[in-house]
Scaffold this motif. Structure first.
Motif, PDB file in Angstrom:
ATOM      1  N   UNK A  69       0.762  -1.121   0.077  1.00 33.46           N
ATOM      2  CA  UNK A  69       0.085   0.004   0.111  1.00 33.46           C
ATOM      3  C   UNK A  69       0.588   1.483  -0.027  1.00 33.46           C
ATOM      4  N   UNK A  70       0.464   1.991  -0.847  1.00 36.07           N
ATOM      5  CA  UNK A  70       1.205   3.205  -0.556  1.00 36.07           C
ATOM      6  C   UNK A  70       0.361   5.163  -1.013  1.00 36.07           C
ATOM      7  N   UNK A 141      -5.214   2.478   5.967  1.00 35.61           N
ATOM      8  CA  UNK A 141      -5.954   3.508   7.633  1.00 35.61           C
ATOM      9  C   UNK A 141      -4.572   3.436   8.425  1.00 35.61           C
ATOM     10  N   UNK A 142      -3.988   2.391   8.216  1.00 34.43           N
ATOM     11  CA  UNK A 142      -2.122   2.681   8.726  1.00 34.43           C
ATOM     12  C   UNK A 142      -1.559   4.305   8.645  1.00 34.43           C
ATOM     13  N   UNK A 143      -1.376   3.826   6.977  1.00 31.64           N
ATOM     14  CA  UNK A 143      -0.917   4.920   6.617  1.00 31.64           C
ATOM     15  C   UNK A 143      -1.906   6.677   6.660  1.00 31.64           C
ATOM     16  N   UNK A 170     -14.550   5.033   4.793  1.00 27.01           N
ATOM     17  CA  UNK A 170     -12.863   4.988   5.279  1.00 27.01           C
ATOM     18  C   UNK A 170     -12.652   6.487   6.421  1.00 27.01           C
ATOM     19  N   UNK A 171     -12.648   7.169   5.079  1.00 32.61           N
ATOM     20  CA  UNK A 171     -12.245   9.288   5.327  1.00 32.61           C
ATOM     21  C   UNK A 171     -13.252   9.313   7.014  1.00 32.61           C
ATOM     22  N   UNK A 172     -14.730   8.753   6.938  1.00 30.10           N
ATOM     23  CA  UNK A 172     -15.149   9.507   7.600  1.00 30.10           C
ATOM     24  C   UNK A 172     -15.024   9.222   9.259  1.00 30.10           C
TER      25      UNK A 172
END
Length: 204
Positions: A69-70, A141-143, A170-172
């Protein structure tokens, strides 16, 4: 166990481009930019490469240690102009590099620039990509949380445009709220500008 994260460099370019291409092949906005599946497979990697080069030069790319992931971030200073007017050659240059005949490449850059908040310094999450086989494991989420923790320490807001209803949820959960009305692409899907005010710094 936490997710190990490092800052990507020029040597990671191919990895980042491949990650973004795989992650966004089926994204609604990518499907709007390249409506034909064959055309998208051929030209979408070039668009992801253009975005990667911009952020490697002007921002920061975080990548998980396992390469799954990035996240592409730009630090936007106070008063930065993002009005997407005719004087901004960035979207036109990307179109010329990737696919000169595809006006939607330039259009997406100008439309998102036109709704980008101005006036306050903030961190801008341009894109985040997770390998299709690794989605749902918490890497994205970790990023994001790594940068949001710094935003909280430094009192900085964060901004992004969600390109799907799934990512918007997710962003909410991470504290982002709508930043104005949805951006409805012409004959295409919606994008959701989202803003997060800094919160109290969480101590470990």
């Amino acid at each position: 166990m936490g997710v190990a994260i490092r800052t990507a460099g020029e040597g990671d370019r191919e990895l980042i481009v491949r990650l973004l291409d795989e992650a966004f092949q089926d994204d609604p906005v990518s499907g709007w930019v390249f409506p034909g599946a064959e055309d998208r497979r051929a030209k979408h990697p070039g668009l992801m490469a253009a975005f990667t080069d911009i952020v490697l030069a002007a921002g920061r790319i975080d990548v998980t240690a396992d390469g799954s992931a990035c996240a592409l971030w730009l630090s936007v200073p106070a008063g930065e102009d993002h009005d997407g007017d005719a004087e901004d050659e960035g979207p036109a240059q990307v179109r010329e590099t990737v696919d000169p005949d595809n006006e939607r490449i330039e259009m997406i850059g100008r439309l998102t620039a036109a709704v980008h908040p101005t006036g306050r310094a903030h961190e801008y999450l341009w894109m985040i990509g997770v390998a299709p086989g690794r989605q749902g494991e918490g890497h994205g989420t970790a990023l994001i949380e790594e940068v949001l923790d710094r935003c909280d320490r430094e009192g900085l807001p964060a901004y992004l445009e969600a390109s799907s209803a799934r990512s918007r949820k997710l962003y909410e959960r991470l504290g982002f709220e709508p930043a104005g009305p949805a951006l409805d692409l012409p004959d295409g899907p919606a994008m959701w500008p989202m803003w997060r005010e800094p919160g109290p710094h969480r101590t470990e």
